[in-house]
Scaffold this motif. Structure first.
Motif, PDB file in Angstrom:
ATOM      1  N   LYS A 174       0.843  -1.185   0.000  1.00  0.00           N
ATOM      2  CA  LYS A 174       0.000   0.000   0.000  1.00  0.00           C
ATOM      3  C   LYS A 174       0.884   1.243   0.000  1.00  0.00           C
ATOM      4  N   PRO A 175       0.450   2.329  -0.678  1.00  0.00           N
ATOM      5  CA  PRO A 175       1.242   3.550  -0.665  1.00  0.00           C
ATOM      6  C   PRO A 175       1.385   4.087   0.752  1.00  0.00           C
ATOM      7  N   THR A 176       2.516   4.712   1.026  1.00  0.00           N
ATOM      8  CA  THR A 176       2.720   5.305   2.342  1.00  0.00           C
ATOM      9  C   THR A 176       3.796   6.361   2.267  1.00  0.00           C
ATOM     10  N   SER A 177       3.808   7.262   3.210  1.00  0.00           N
ATOM     11  CA  SER A 177       4.885   8.235   3.315  1.00  0.00           C
ATOM     12  C   SER A 177       5.354   8.326   4.760  1.00  0.00           C
ATOM     13  N   GLY A 178       5.022   7.313   5.544  1.00  0.00           N
ATOM     14  CA  GLY A 178       5.338   7.336   6.964  1.00  0.00           C
ATOM     15  C   GLY A 178       6.835   7.282   7.235  1.00  0.00           C
ATOM     16  N   ASN A 179       7.334   8.221   8.039  1.00  0.00           N
ATOM     17  CA  ASN A 179       8.763   8.245   8.360  1.00  0.00           C
ATOM     18  C   ASN A 179       9.170   7.022   9.176  1.00  0.00           C
ATOM     19  N   SER A 180       8.274   6.525  10.043  1.00  0.00           N
ATOM     20  CA  SER A 180       8.618   5.386  10.889  1.00  0.00           C
ATOM     21  C   SER A 180       8.917   4.155  10.043  1.00  0.00           C
ATOM     22  N   PHE A 181       8.167   3.971   8.954  1.00  0.00           N
ATOM     23  CA  PHE A 181       8.417   2.831   8.076  1.00  0.00           C
ATOM     24  C   PHE A 181       9.774   2.960   7.398  1.00  0.00           C
ATOM     25  N   LEU A 182      10.102   4.168   6.938  1.00  0.00           N
ATOM     26  CA  LEU A 182      11.383   4.376   6.266  1.00  0.00           C
ATOM     27  C   LEU A 182      12.545   4.144   7.225  1.00  0.00           C
ATOM     28  N   GLN A 183      12.368   4.530   8.472  1.00  0.00           N
ATOM     29  CA  GLN A 183      13.406   4.298   9.465  1.00  0.00           C
ATOM     30  C   GLN A 183      13.614   2.804   9.705  1.00  0.00           C
ATOM     31  N   GLU A 184      12.497   2.053   9.790  1.00  0.00           N
ATOM     32  CA  GLU A 184      12.586   0.613   9.980  1.00  0.00           C
ATOM     33  C   GLU A 184      13.202  -0.066   8.748  1.00  0.00           C
ATOM     34  N   LEU A 185      12.830   0.429   7.565  1.00  0.00           N
ATOM     35  CA  LEU A 185      13.374  -0.106   6.310  1.00  0.00           C
ATOM     36  C   LEU A 185      14.882   0.063   6.294  1.00  0.00           C
ATOM     37  N   ASP A 186      15.357   1.241   6.662  1.00  0.00           N
ATOM     38  CA  ASP A 186      16.792   1.523   6.676  1.00  0.00           C
ATOM     39  C   ASP A 186      17.506   0.681   7.735  1.00  0.00           C
ATOM     40  N   LYS A 187      16.934   0.605   8.922  1.00  0.00           N
ATOM     41  CA  LYS A 187      17.554  -0.103  10.037  1.00  0.00           C
ATOM     42  C   LYS A 187      17.660  -1.606   9.782  1.00  0.00           C
ATOM     43  N   LYS A 188      16.537  -2.212   9.384  1.00  0.00           N
ATOM     44  CA  LYS A 188      16.497  -3.667   9.248  1.00  0.00           C
ATOM     45  C   LYS A 188      17.331  -4.160   8.064  1.00  0.00           C
ATOM     46  N   THR A 189      17.340  -3.415   6.966  1.00  0.00           N
ATOM     47  CA  THR A 189      18.171  -3.830   5.825  1.00  0.00           C
ATOM     48  C   THR A 189      19.649  -3.718   6.170  1.00  0.00           C
ATOM     49  N   GLN A 190      20.022  -2.694   6.952  1.00  0.00           N
ATOM     50  CA  GLN A 190      21.422  -2.555   7.355  1.00  0.00           C
ATOM     51  C   GLN A 190      21.828  -3.684   8.293  1.00  0.00           C
ATOM     52  N   GLU A 191      20.902  -4.161   9.126  1.00  0.00           N
ATOM     53  CA  GLU A 191      21.185  -5.281  10.027  1.00  0.00           C
ATOM     54  C   GLU A 191      21.549  -6.536   9.222  1.00  0.00           C
ATOM     55  N   VAL A 192      20.821  -6.770   8.132  1.00  0.00           N
ATOM     56  CA  VAL A 192      21.096  -7.935   7.293  1.00  0.00           C
ATOM     57  C   VAL A 192      22.464  -7.810   6.634  1.00  0.00           C
ATOM     58  N   ILE A 193      22.758  -6.632   6.085  1.00  0.00           N
ATOM     59  CA  ILE A 193      24.047  -6.411   5.426  1.00  0.00           C
ATOM     60  C   ILE A 193      25.194  -6.611   6.419  1.00  0.00           C
ATOM     61  N   THR A 194      25.033  -6.087   7.627  1.00  0.00           N
ATOM     62  CA  THR A 194      26.065  -6.225   8.660  1.00  0.00           C
ATOM     63  C   THR A 194      26.305  -7.693   9.002  1.00  0.00           C
ATOM     64  N   LYS A 195      25.237  -8.462   9.121  1.00  0.00           N
ATOM     65  CA  LYS A 195      25.362  -9.877   9.456  1.00  0.00           C
ATOM     66  C   LYS A 195      26.102 -10.641   8.348  1.00  0.00           C
ATOM     67  N   ILE A 196      25.821 -10.299   7.083  1.00  0.00           N
ATOM     68  CA  ILE A 196      26.499 -10.945   5.957  1.00  0.00           C
ATOM     69  C   ILE A 196      27.989 -10.628   5.976  1.00  0.00           C
ATOM     70  N   LEU A 197      28.329  -9.357   6.187  1.00  0.00           N
ATOM     71  CA  LEU A 197      29.738  -8.951   6.189  1.00  0.00           C
ATOM     72  C   LEU A 197      30.495  -9.596   7.347  1.00  0.00           C
ATOM     73  N   GLN A 198      29.862  -9.674   8.510  1.00  0.00           N
ATOM     74  CA  GLN A 198      30.501 -10.323   9.658  1.00  0.00           C
ATOM     75  C   GLN A 198      30.726 -11.809   9.388  1.00  0.00           C
ATOM     76  N   HIS A 199      29.738 -12.439   8.725  1.00  0.00           N
ATOM     77  CA  HIS A 199      29.853 -13.853   8.385  1.00  0.00           C
ATOM     78  C   HIS A 199      31.031 -14.092   7.444  1.00  0.00           C
ATOM     79  N   GLN A 200      31.201 -13.211   6.451  1.00  0.00           N
ATOM     80  CA  GLN A 200      32.263 -13.376   5.460  1.00  0.00           C
ATOM     81  C   GLN A 200      33.652 -13.197   6.073  1.00  0.00           C
ATOM     82  N   GLN A 201      33.742 -12.445   7.164  1.00  0.00           N
ATOM     83  CA  GLN A 201      35.030 -12.267   7.824  1.00  0.00           C
ATOM     84  C   GLN A 201      35.483 -13.538   8.538  1.00  0.00           C
TER      85      GLN A 201
END
Length: 263
Positions: A174-201
């Motif tokens: 659904k369309p949205t412009s909520g800042n809280s969703f964008l913050q969660e989108l940014d936070k949770k995707t970065q968590e996944v990237i961090t976990k991948i990079l830590q795994h590769q080390q």
């Protein structure tokens, strides 16, 4: 052959499944040789060939059989995602036999596998687990038991009569412009990237993000820049949309797997 018989029976009786077709793929039909499994790069390319064949043929009225080892759980997860994206059920048929029996059968083949390669594959094998959604429903067949029969009725019920899984939430947004969703989108995707990079080390291979979420990494390591490009692309696609926050990571993992597979 038994599935084709079930389809013909459905046609004769005017029952569900009468419009289905069966499409069969294997290493032999796809031109994949035994030697491929001795080289990680060639094997990765072979899995790409297998997944491409499935993606090409899978549909709500095609039963696609991929007759391959599929011994990597991340690859089975990819196949599960393809079925889910097509809104069609799937199952795993796990054919088992003692290693000693397999080696004996191999010795009687004209086209023999290298015995050392078989032993290496046994060591690398990640056995299907019915507790994970990509390995369920799981049908285990003991191929060395002469009394064993294929549970074709249960397989038919699973593939034809069972309600298919819901489509990915990305198609129900659904369309949205909520800042809280964008913050969660940014936070949770970065968590996944961090976990991948830590795994590769620490090690190589698939990254388990959560109980049912696996990122299948290629044989060579993935750079931070490549992962961040995938992340930015995912955020760009979803910044004007809204999904439940607990679906952000599962959808992002799906997106990463698709992006890495295409690369």
């Amino acid at each position: 052959e038994q599935l084709k018989t079930k389809i013909q029976s459905a046609k004769d009786k005017g029952e569900v499944g009468q419009n289905y077709d069966v499409i069969y793929h294997s290493d032999e039909t796809l031109g994949i040789s035994h030697e491929v499994y001795s080289d990680s790069t060639l094997e990765k390319n072979a899995r790409g060939t297998q997944i491409s064949a499935v993606k090409r043929d899978i549909s709500r009225s095609n039963i696609v059989i991929l007759d391959s080892m599929a011994y990597i759980k991340g690859f089975r997860y990819q196949l599960f995602c393809e079925a889910k994206a097509t809104v069609t059920p799937h199952c795993v048929v796990h054919v088992i036999a003692p290693v000693e029996q397999c080696l004996e059968w191999n010795n009687n083949r004209e086209d023999k596998w290298d015995e050392e390669l078989i032993k290496q594959l046994v060591m690398r094998y990640e056995e299907p687990n019915s507790d994970t959604r990509w390995d369920s429903p799981l049908f285990t067949i003991a191929s060395d038991d002469p009394k064993e029969t294929l549970p074709i009725d249960e397989i038919w019920d699973t593939l034809v009569l069972k309600r298919p899984p819901p489509p990915n939430a990305a198609t129900l947004i659904k369309p949205t412009s909520g800042n809280s969703f964008l913050q969660e989108l940014d936070k949770k995707t970065q968590e996944v990237i961090t976990k991948i990079l830590q795994h590769q080390q620490i090690t190589t291979g698939d990254v388990i993000i959560d109980k049912d979420l696996v990122v299948q990494l290629p044989a060579t390591s993935v750079s931070t820049a490549q992962l961040q490009r995938i992340r930015r692309s995912y955020i760009s696609l979803n910044r004007m949309r809204s999904v439940e926050t607990d679906r952000i990571i599962p959808l992002f993992v799906d997106y990463i797997n698709r992006s890495l597979n295409n690369d």
